[in-house]
Write a protein that holds these residues in place. Structure first.
Motif, mmCIF file in Angstrom:
data_model
loop_
_atom_site.group_PDB
_atom_site.id
_atom_site.type_symbol
_atom_site.label_atom_id
_atom_site.label_comp_id
_atom_site.label_asym_id
_atom_site.label_seq_id
_atom_site.Cartn_x
_atom_site.Cartn_y
_atom_site.Cartn_z
ATOM 1 N N SER A 108 -36.896 92.988 -18.122
ATOM 2 C CA SER A 108 -37.280 91.107 -18.661
ATOM 3 C C SER A 108 -36.377 90.129 -18.466
ATOM 4 N N ALA A 109 -35.036 91.010 -19.999
ATOM 5 C CA ALA A 109 -34.329 89.829 -19.935
ATOM 6 C C ALA A 109 -33.286 89.476 -18.522
ATOM 7 N N MET A 110 -33.089 90.774 -17.348
ATOM 8 C CA MET A 110 -32.281 89.826 -16.632
ATOM 9 C C MET A 110 -33.060 88.920 -15.681
ATOM 10 N N ALA A 111 -34.494 89.113 -15.710
ATOM 11 C CA ALA A 111 -34.916 88.655 -14.778
ATOM 12 C C ALA A 111 -35.448 86.988 -15.294
ATOM 13 N N TRP A 112 -35.361 86.994 -16.826
ATOM 14 C CA TRP A 112 -35.846 85.406 -17.016
ATOM 15 C C TRP A 112 -33.954 85.098 -17.263
ATOM 16 N N ALA A 113 -32.945 86.094 -17.183
ATOM 17 C CA ALA A 113 -31.376 85.507 -16.651
ATOM 18 C C ALA A 113 -31.247 84.661 -15.099
ATOM 19 N N VAL A 114 -32.322 85.237 -14.797
ATOM 20 C CA VAL A 114 -31.910 85.073 -12.858
ATOM 21 C C VAL A 114 -32.577 83.807 -12.655
ATOM 22 N N SER A 115 -33.882 83.925 -13.266
ATOM 23 C CA SER A 115 -34.600 82.763 -13.424
ATOM 24 C C SER A 115 -34.373 81.329 -13.751
ATOM 25 N N ASN A 116 -33.708 81.162 -14.933
ATOM 26 C CA ASN A 116 -33.014 80.250 -15.294
ATOM 27 C C ASN A 116 -31.537 79.984 -15.306
ATOM 28 N N GLY A 117 -31.484 80.473 -14.169
ATOM 29 C CA GLY A 117 -30.543 80.372 -13.209
ATOM 30 C C GLY A 117 -28.897 80.418 -14.371
ATOM 31 N N LEU A 118 -28.813 81.585 -14.443
ATOM 32 C CA LEU A 118 -27.929 81.677 -16.356
ATOM 33 C C LEU A 118 -26.998 82.649 -15.326
ATOM 34 N N ILE A 119 -27.273 83.751 -14.318
ATOM 35 C CA ILE A 119 -26.757 85.002 -13.963
ATOM 36 C C ILE A 119 -27.196 84.953 -12.208
ATOM 37 N N THR A 120 -26.294 84.629 -11.679
ATOM 38 C CA THR A 120 -26.752 85.013 -9.790
ATOM 39 C C THR A 120 -25.586 86.614 -9.409
ATOM 40 N N GLY A 121 -26.565 87.084 -8.236
ATOM 41 C CA GLY A 121 -25.598 87.679 -7.599
ATOM 42 C C GLY A 121 -24.298 87.407 -7.545
ATOM 43 N N ARG A 122 -23.594 88.820 -7.607
ATOM 44 C CA ARG A 122 -22.002 89.289 -7.128
ATOM 45 C C ARG A 122 -21.562 88.469 -5.465
#
Length: 151
Positions: A108-122
């Motif tokens: 859930s936290a990773m999905a939240w971070a990705v959906s908010n543009g905080l973490i993107t793929g390598r």
């Protein structure tokens, strides 16, 4: 910038981002000596519920922070300070071929971070959730976090 960020460094970044006085919290971690530079940030993180430790009273401060751990800590920080309700839309992890490598406790936290543009793929299709986070990545992610949530 290419140095791996450890758990003590990351919780210190979050404690400084909070702007709070972080002294006076009780240190309950067996592996966080009271005199160390990271003792107060770790104690603050535990008192706020942002960090839980690594199990059985340990924090593992000098262990590298993974990208999924970073997402969880940012998520808890945002929830603690009322910056988000934790929701996200869609299935933001489905774009990554290694989405199945995200641990259940971090999903859930990773999905939240990705959906908010905080973490993107390598890369375009690799999230690398269990890889260690580099200091340059953390700097970018913290900047995105601060801009997104007006900190």
């Amino acid at each position: 910038p290419e140095t791996i960020m450890n758990r003590a460094m990351f919780v210190t970044v979050l404690s400084r981002l909070s702007g709070e006085t972080i002294s006076g919290y009780q240190n309950d971690f067996f592996d966080v000596p009271s005199g160390e530079w990271y003792a107060q940030p770790c104690s603050w993180g535990a008192a706020t519920g942002i960090v839980n430790g690594s199990g059985e009273g340990y924090f593992s401060p000098l262990t590298a922070v993974t990208r999924e751990q970073m997402a969880v800590l940012l998520y808890r920080y945002a929830m603690y300070y009322g910056l988000t309700d934790g929701s996200f839309e869609g299935t933001p992890l489905s774009a990554y071929t290694d989405a199945g490598n995200v641990s259940p406790w971090a999903r859930s936290a990773m999905a939240w971070a990705v959906s908010n543009g905080l973490i993107t793929g390598r890369s375009a299709n690799s999230l690398a959730p269990q890889d260690s986070a580099k200091r340059c990545e953390v700097a970018t992610i913290i900047e995105r976090f601060a801009l997104k949530f007006n900190i």
